[in-house]
Design an enzyme around this catalytic site. Structure first.
Site, short mmCIF file in Angstrom:
data_model
loop_
_atom_site.label_atom_id
_atom_site.label_comp_id
_atom_site.label_asym_id
_atom_site.label_seq_id
_atom_site.Cartn_x
_atom_site.Cartn_y
_atom_site.Cartn_z
N VAL A 1 5.25 13.15 -3.66
CA VAL A 1 6.40 13.47 -2.05
C VAL A 1 5.71 13.39 -0.95
O VAL A 1 5.94 13.62 -0.02
CB VAL A 1 7.33 14.11 -2.15
N TYR A 2 4.05 14.26 -1.54
CA TYR A 2 3.14 14.89 -0.58
C TYR A 2 2.83 13.52 0.74
O TYR A 2 2.30 12.72 0.67
CB TYR A 2 2.00 15.14 -0.95
N GLY A 3 3.13 13.67 2.13
CA GLY A 3 3.07 12.17 2.70
C GLY A 3 3.58 11.00 2.20
O GLY A 3 3.43 10.26 3.08
N ASP A 4 4.61 11.32 1.51
CA ASP A 4 5.66 10.04 1.27
C ASP A 4 4.90 9.37 0.59
O ASP A 4 4.81 7.85 0.15
CB ASP A 4 6.15 9.15 2.18
N GLY A 5 3.94 9.46 -0.37
CA GLY A 5 2.51 9.29 -0.81
C GLY A 5 1.01 8.99 -0.99
O GLY A 5 0.71 8.78 -1.39
#
Length: 333
Positions: free
Chosen positions: A52-56
């Site tokens: 989920v970091y930066g939405d991938g």
């Protein structure tokens, strides 16, 4: 950089890990490349991320840098799954969600395995046995080498670890990624003692108290800081209060006496706490990371470590105190 065993496992990792929560969002690919190069040059080996970091995007940035800067087999990659994307980011520990998330992570990372795969949070709506079966399948399929948990309560981590240890062939839980710093010592009540008993290594996230222990907020909120960021202001606000200020001042005083920065003092303190394997450095820029890596050269004198322990101490009562051997309070029965 010193290497430490990750819990009761054969995996050794550097005693400082590199976090990537801002990569692909606040940290562009060029600065991410500079961070990774500084980290590798310092002897670091563990790169931490999440789906989920930066939405991938963080994983995608890592994938783009692997061939350029370091061969895959010379870096350890840890990622996480278990948060559902969306406005509420519900925890989802279902077998289907976790395994789909793992496949997507591997595609973005451009690799066929990760060294450490962690459940990003406890999902009360999914049977824990189902969540853990996904970890077993991931290891059995060769897509994951080791498994861990993140943001679990002490009893949740203990239940997961004992379930895995109850039957030969299940993947043991070897790591717990938890918030831990001079400003947040809550895991000392139950989780740290449980982790020590179970052979689980602790990977502290936000070891600088969400940036507050750098001392940058002593006189306001810099315009380029997380506290001034639209999406991270609430994240930092938790520690902009009087108790935190007194702990920050103690770190500043200690740093002045040692001729180092407050962040070096804060990192050295948490790095050498019992049970800790590798604090995760979450720098936004390469310059910030260089300052954090300097902490690897610092060992706090016993007197200073003890003074920081005292000023940041948390209350511990029943039933945790019962295990310390100290006498009960008057009137207790």
């Amino acid at each position: 950089m010193q290497q430490r065993p990750l819990g009761r496992s054969g995996l050794a990792v550097s005693r400082l890990a590199l976090g990537t929560m801002t990569w692909g969002r606040d940290t562009d690919p060029d600065d991410a490349a500079a961070q990774l190069k500084f980290y590798l040059d310092a002897g670091g080996t563990l790169l931490d991320t999440a789906d989920v970091y930066g939405d991938g995007d963080a994983e995608a940035v890592i994938g783009s840098l692997l061939d350029q800067l370091v061969p895959r087999d010379e870096i350890l990659i840890a990622t996480k799954a278990g948060l559902a994307r969306g406005p509420h980011r519900r925890r989802d520990g279902s077998r289907g969600h976790l395994l789909r998330a793992l496949d997507a992570s591997l595609r973005r990372l451009g690799t066929d395995y990760v060294d450490l795969w962690q459940v990003h949070g406890y999902d009360p709506q999914t049977p824990l046995e189902e969540t853990l079966s996904a970890l077993d399948h991931a290891v059995d399929s060769g897509r994951v080498r080791y498994v861990g948990v993140s943001n679990f309560a002490g009893w949740q981590m203990t239940r997961a670890a004992t379930w895995q240890a109850a039957y030969p062939g299940r993947a043991p839980v070897v790591a717990a990624q938890m918030e831990y710093s001079l400003l947040e010592r809550g895991i000392e009540r139950e989780l740290l003692p449980a982790a020590a008993a179970l052979g689980i290594g602790v990977l502290p996230w936000s070891p600088l108290g969400r940036g507050v222990l750098t001392g940058k907020y002593r006189n306001g909120r810099p315009a380029d800081s997380r506290a001034a960021s639209e999406h991270l202001a609430a994240f930092v606000q938790t520690y902009l209060e009087p108790r935190s200020s007194s702990i920050v001042e103690a770190a500043v005083i200690a740093a002045g006496g040692l001729g180092v920065s407050p962040l070096e003092v804060a990192l050295a303190w948490v790095r050498d706490r019992p049970g800790v394997v590798a604090p995760i450095l979450g720098a936004r820029t390469a310059g910030q990371l260089q300052g954090a890596l300097a902490s690897d050269r610092l060992t706090l004198p016993t007197e200073i470590a003890a003074a920081l322990d005292d000023v940041s101490a948390i209350s511990v009562g029943y039933p945790e105190r019962e295990g310390t051997g100290k006498a009960p309070q008057a009137g207790a029965y």
